[in-house]
Motif scaffolding. Structure first.
Motif, short mmCIF file in Angstrom:
data_model
loop_
_atom_site.label_atom_id
_atom_site.label_comp_id
_atom_site.label_asym_id
_atom_site.label_seq_id
_atom_site.Cartn_x
_atom_site.Cartn_y
_atom_site.Cartn_z
N THR A 69 0.83 -1.20 0.00
CA THR A 69 0.00 0.00 0.00
C THR A 69 0.87 1.25 0.00
N GLY A 70 1.91 1.26 0.82
CA GLY A 70 2.82 2.40 0.88
C GLY A 70 3.50 2.67 -0.44
N LYS A 71 3.96 1.62 -1.10
CA LYS A 71 4.62 1.75 -2.40
C LYS A 71 3.67 2.39 -3.41
N LEU A 72 2.45 1.89 -3.45
CA LEU A 72 1.48 2.43 -4.41
C LEU A 72 1.13 3.87 -4.09
N MET A 73 0.94 4.19 -2.81
CA MET A 73 0.63 5.57 -2.43
C MET A 73 1.77 6.52 -2.83
N GLU A 74 3.00 6.10 -2.62
CA GLU A 74 4.16 6.91 -3.02
C GLU A 74 4.16 7.14 -4.53
N ASP A 75 3.90 6.07 -5.28
CA ASP A 75 3.91 6.18 -6.74
C ASP A 75 2.79 7.08 -7.25
N PHE A 76 1.59 6.92 -6.67
CA PHE A 76 0.48 7.77 -7.09
C PHE A 76 0.76 9.23 -6.75
N THR A 77 1.29 9.49 -5.56
CA THR A 77 1.61 10.86 -5.15
C THR A 77 2.66 11.47 -6.07
N ALA A 78 3.71 10.70 -6.36
CA ALA A 78 4.79 11.20 -7.23
C ALA A 78 4.29 11.51 -8.63
N ALA A 79 3.30 10.76 -9.10
CA ALA A 79 2.76 10.96 -10.44
C ALA A 79 1.63 11.99 -10.47
N GLY A 80 1.24 12.49 -9.29
CA GLY A 80 0.16 13.46 -9.23
C GLY A 80 -1.22 12.85 -9.43
N VAL A 81 -1.33 11.55 -9.17
CA VAL A 81 -2.61 10.86 -9.31
C VAL A 81 -3.28 10.84 -7.94
N GLU A 82 -4.50 11.37 -7.87
CA GLU A 82 -5.22 11.36 -6.60
C GLU A 82 -5.64 9.94 -6.25
N MET A 83 -5.25 9.52 -5.06
CA MET A 83 -5.56 8.16 -4.62
C MET A 83 -5.57 8.17 -3.10
N ASP A 84 -6.38 7.27 -2.52
CA ASP A 84 -6.37 7.12 -1.08
C ASP A 84 -6.23 5.64 -0.74
N GLU A 85 -5.82 5.39 0.48
CA GLU A 85 -5.58 4.01 0.91
C GLU A 85 -6.86 3.18 0.89
N LYS A 86 -7.98 3.83 1.16
CA LYS A 86 -9.26 3.11 1.16
C LYS A 86 -9.54 2.51 -0.22
N THR A 87 -9.27 3.26 -1.26
CA THR A 87 -9.47 2.77 -2.62
C THR A 87 -8.52 1.63 -2.94
N ILE A 88 -7.27 1.77 -2.51
CA ILE A 88 -6.29 0.71 -2.74
C ILE A 88 -6.72 -0.57 -2.03
N HIS A 89 -7.16 -0.45 -0.79
CA HIS A 89 -7.60 -1.62 -0.03
C HIS A 89 -8.84 -2.26 -0.66
#
Length: 106
Positions: A69-89
């Motif tokens: 989850t942390g890896k994906l959140m970092e990647d989404f943030t770095a790419a400027g893609v809005e994402m939250d952990e709830k959606t990933i889960h």
């Protein structure tokens, strides 16, 4: 005679446990591949096997799903893609169900 029966029974239980663990590992690996493909598509990195492998490998850093989850959140943030952990889960749950169903012998 009784010792042999118990030993055989113990080996059978060990083999069943090992098979169950192997199946569970494969199911989680399939889930992670689906999750990595989903993320790659959102990040504009669709079809990049190196990225998919990187995401899948991130799951082995620590126990549980926090590292993934942390890896994906970092990647989404770095790419400027809005994402939250709830959606990933939610996607993890969806893909786990799909991975489980794809391995059912029925």
């Amino acid at each position: 005679m009784a010792d042999r029966i118990f030993a055989d029974r113990g080996r059978a239980h060990e083999a069943a446990y090992s098979a169950e663990q192997h199946a569970q590992f494969n199911t989680v690996a399939r889930r992670n591949r689906m999750l990595a493909n989903w993320a790659a598509e959102l990040l504009g990195r669709e079809g990049e096997q190196a990225y998919i492998s990187e995401v899948m490998a991130s799951h082995f850093i620590e126990a549980g799903d926090a590292d993934l989850t942390g890896k994906l959140m970092e990647d989404f943030t770095a790419a400027g893609v809005e994402m939250d952990e709830k959606t990933i889960h939610a996607k993890m749950s969806e893909f786990l169900l799909a991975a489980t169903q794809s391995t059912d012998p029925a």
